[in-house]
Design a protein around this motif. Structure first.
Motif, PDB file in Angstrom:
ATOM      1  N   ASP A  96       0.819  -1.216   0.000  1.00 50.90           N
ATOM      2  CA  ASP A  96       0.000   0.000   0.000  1.00 50.90           C
ATOM      3  C   ASP A  96       0.848   1.260   0.000  1.00 50.90           C
ATOM      4  O   ASP A  96       0.341   2.349  -0.293  1.00 50.90           O
ATOM      5  CB  ASP A  96      -0.890   0.048   1.254  1.00 50.90           C
ATOM      6  CG  ASP A  96      -1.880  -1.091   1.323  1.00 50.90           C
ATOM      7  OD1 ASP A  96      -2.365  -1.515   0.263  1.00 50.90           O
ATOM      8  OD2 ASP A  96      -2.160  -1.556   2.437  1.00 50.90           O
ATOM      9  N   LEU A  97       2.113   1.156   0.392  1.00 51.13           N
ATOM     10  CA  LEU A  97       2.925   2.324   0.716  1.00 51.13           C
ATOM     11  C   LEU A  97       3.761   2.805  -0.449  1.00 51.13           C
ATOM     12  O   LEU A  97       4.327   2.008  -1.207  1.00 51.13           O
ATOM     13  CB  LEU A  97       3.844   1.998   1.901  1.00 51.13           C
ATOM     14  CG  LEU A  97       3.114   1.662   3.203  1.00 51.13           C
ATOM     15  CD1 LEU A  97       4.081   1.056   4.212  1.00 51.13           C
ATOM     16  CD2 LEU A  97       2.461   2.905   3.786  1.00 51.13           C
ATOM     17  N   ALA A  98       3.848   4.128  -0.568  1.00 45.82           N
ATOM     18  CA  ALA A  98       4.708   4.733  -1.577  1.00 45.82           C
ATOM     19  C   ALA A  98       6.167   4.561  -1.184  1.00 45.82           C
ATOM     20  O   ALA A  98       6.500   4.408   0.001  1.00 45.82           O
ATOM     21  CB  ALA A  98       4.370   6.220  -1.717  1.00 45.82           C
ATOM     22  N   ALA A  99       7.069   4.613  -2.161  1.00 49.26           N
ATOM     23  CA  ALA A  99       8.496   4.496  -1.874  1.00 49.26           C
ATOM     24  C   ALA A  99       9.012   5.690  -1.093  1.00 49.26           C
ATOM     25  O   ALA A  99       9.935   5.567  -0.289  1.00 49.26           O
ATOM     26  CB  ALA A  99       9.277   4.337  -3.179  1.00 49.26           C
ATOM     27  N   ASP A 100       8.397   6.842  -1.308  1.00 50.00           N
ATOM     28  CA  ASP A 100       8.798   8.078  -0.636  1.00 50.00           C
ATOM     29  C   ASP A 100       7.792   8.379   0.473  1.00 50.00           C
ATOM     30  O   ASP A 100       6.595   8.501   0.212  1.00 50.00           O
ATOM     31  CB  ASP A 100       8.816   9.229  -1.645  1.00 50.00           C
ATOM     32  CG  ASP A 100       9.390  10.514  -1.077  1.00 50.00           C
ATOM     33  OD1 ASP A 100       9.187  10.781   0.128  1.00 50.00           O
ATOM     34  OD2 ASP A 100      10.018  11.274  -1.837  1.00 50.00           O
TER      35      ASP A 100
ATOM     36  N   VAL B 273       5.419  11.334  -0.080  1.00 47.95           N
ATOM     37  CA  VAL B 273       4.293  11.027  -0.977  1.00 47.95           C
ATOM     38  C   VAL B 273       3.207  10.300  -0.194  1.00 47.95           C
ATOM     39  O   VAL B 273       2.014  10.588  -0.331  1.00 47.95           O
ATOM     40  CB  VAL B 273       4.768  10.180  -2.174  1.00 47.95           C
ATOM     41  CG1 VAL B 273       3.582   9.707  -3.012  1.00 47.95           C
ATOM     42  CG2 VAL B 273       5.746  10.972  -3.031  1.00 47.95           C
ATOM     43  N   GLN B 274       3.619   9.352   0.639  1.00 44.97           N
ATOM     44  CA  GLN B 274       2.654   8.627   1.463  1.00 44.97           C
ATOM     45  C   GLN B 274       1.943   9.569   2.426  1.00 44.97           C
ATOM     46  O   GLN B 274       0.724   9.487   2.623  1.00 44.97           O
ATOM     47  CB  GLN B 274       3.351   7.509   2.234  1.00 44.97           C
ATOM     48  CG  GLN B 274       2.424   6.637   3.051  1.00 44.97           C
ATOM     49  CD  GLN B 274       1.411   5.908   2.185  1.00 44.97           C
ATOM     50  OE1 GLN B 274       1.756   5.412   1.107  1.00 44.97           O
ATOM     51  NE2 GLN B 274       0.174   5.836   2.631  1.00 44.97           N
TER      52      GLN B 274
ATOM     53  N   GLN C 211      -0.777  11.560   0.727  1.00 45.43           N
ATOM     54  CA  GLN C 211      -1.999  10.795   0.495  1.00 45.43           C
ATOM     55  C   GLN C 211      -2.868  10.769   1.736  1.00 45.43           C
ATOM     56  O   GLN C 211      -4.080  11.029   1.667  1.00 45.43           O
ATOM     57  CB  GLN C 211      -1.647   9.372   0.051  1.00 45.43           C
ATOM     58  CG  GLN C 211      -0.983   9.291  -1.299  1.00 45.43           C
ATOM     59  CD  GLN C 211      -0.517   7.884  -1.639  1.00 45.43           C
ATOM     60  OE1 GLN C 211      -0.786   6.919  -0.918  1.00 45.43           O
ATOM     61  NE2 GLN C 211       0.203   7.750  -2.745  1.00 45.43           N
TER      62      GLN C 211
ATOM     63  N   TYR D 111       9.761   4.507   7.934  1.00 48.25           N
ATOM     64  CA  TYR D 111      10.751   4.907   6.939  1.00 48.25           C
ATOM     65  C   TYR D 111      11.910   5.568   7.680  1.00 48.25           C
ATOM     66  O   TYR D 111      11.697   6.448   8.515  1.00 48.25           O
ATOM     67  CB  TYR D 111      10.188   5.942   5.976  1.00 48.25           C
ATOM     68  CG  TYR D 111       9.078   5.495   5.059  1.00 48.25           C
ATOM     69  CD1 TYR D 111       9.326   5.222   3.713  1.00 48.25           C
ATOM     70  CD2 TYR D 111       7.760   5.400   5.512  1.00 48.25           C
ATOM     71  CE1 TYR D 111       8.299   4.863   2.845  1.00 48.25           C
ATOM     72  CE2 TYR D 111       6.728   5.043   4.658  1.00 48.25           C
ATOM     73  CZ  TYR D 111       7.008   4.773   3.324  1.00 48.25           C
ATOM     74  OH  TYR D 111       5.995   4.429   2.473  1.00 48.25           O
TER      75      TYR D 111
END
Length: 219
Positions: A25-29, A32-33, A36, A203
């Motif tokens: 579900d998670l963005a790499a950055d 960005v997450q 959202q 992260y």
């Protein structure tokens, strides 16, 4: 998904707790997450979705927390504004390592941010200050934030004095007021689940130019 659908916050909470959060579900950055989740919260009916808890430490090692409002964010970090004479500003200037928490309990979500706070450029503070309501601009001039005052009447008298001082024209940026940017070093996304078996992903910044690592944490 958009919070402006027919679902109520209670229904969204139940949905997210049932759906959970997975690595897919998670963005790499993480920025960005964050965007959202933040935009979803802002589109919902919950009050003050930009309210965040700011934790600082004073010279004795005593932690302090308070709620502040997120006003700007981008790839560089998360910005709030304050009086540079306030307790929080003095603490940050001594010990710039801070923590932020977005407690979106309506959706059983939290975002925790650890990083380093630094003053933003005066030009950036001025750009934001000009967008504030005139009353808020006057308040920034009038309040000796965190200092002891004898009565509210004295504060209100100061407000009237500032109104008279800046009766016409634009109100200038006080030289004792501006923004801090929290440059993130780690960001955790927390999604509540049943039976206290929450989903947590952290992260961690590898370095200024080499991206982030992502790890699942036990609840």
């Amino acid at each position: 998904m958009h919070a402006t659908s027919d679902r109520s916050p209670v229904q969204w909470r139940e949905h997210f707790m049932d759906q959970g959060l997975s690595r897919a579900d998670l963005a790499a950055d993480p920025l960005v997450q964050f965007e959202q989740w933040y935009e979803f919260a802002c589109a919902s009916s919950i009050p003050e979705p930009n309210a965040m808890t700011l934790a600082t430490v004073d010279g004795t090692g005593q932690p302090w927390v308070r709620s502040v409002l997120l006003k700007l964010y981008d790839a560089r970090g998360f910005v709030f504004f304050t009086n540079f004479g306030s307790d929080k500003a003095h603490q940050i200037d001594q010990h710039p390592q801070v923590a932020l928490l977005f407690p979106w309990v309506a959706f059983a979500r939290q975002v925790q941010i650890n990083g380093r706070a630094e003053r933003i450029a005066t030009a950036e503070s001025l750009k934001y200050f000009t967008t504030r309501a005139r009353g808020s601009q006057i308040g920034a001039w009038a309040s000796p934030q965190s200092q002891v005052i004898r009565s509210r009447a004295l504060l209100e008298a100061k407000v009237e004095q500032i109104k008279q001082r800046f009766a016409t024209g634009q109100i200038p940026l006080p030289d004792f007021w501006g923004g801090y940017r929290v440059v993130p070093e780690c960001i955790e996304f927390w999604q509540g689940r049943d039976n206290r078996l929450h989903d947590r992903f952290r992260y961690s910044r590898l370095s200024a130019n080499t991206g982030w690592t992502l790890e699942r944490l036990a609840p």
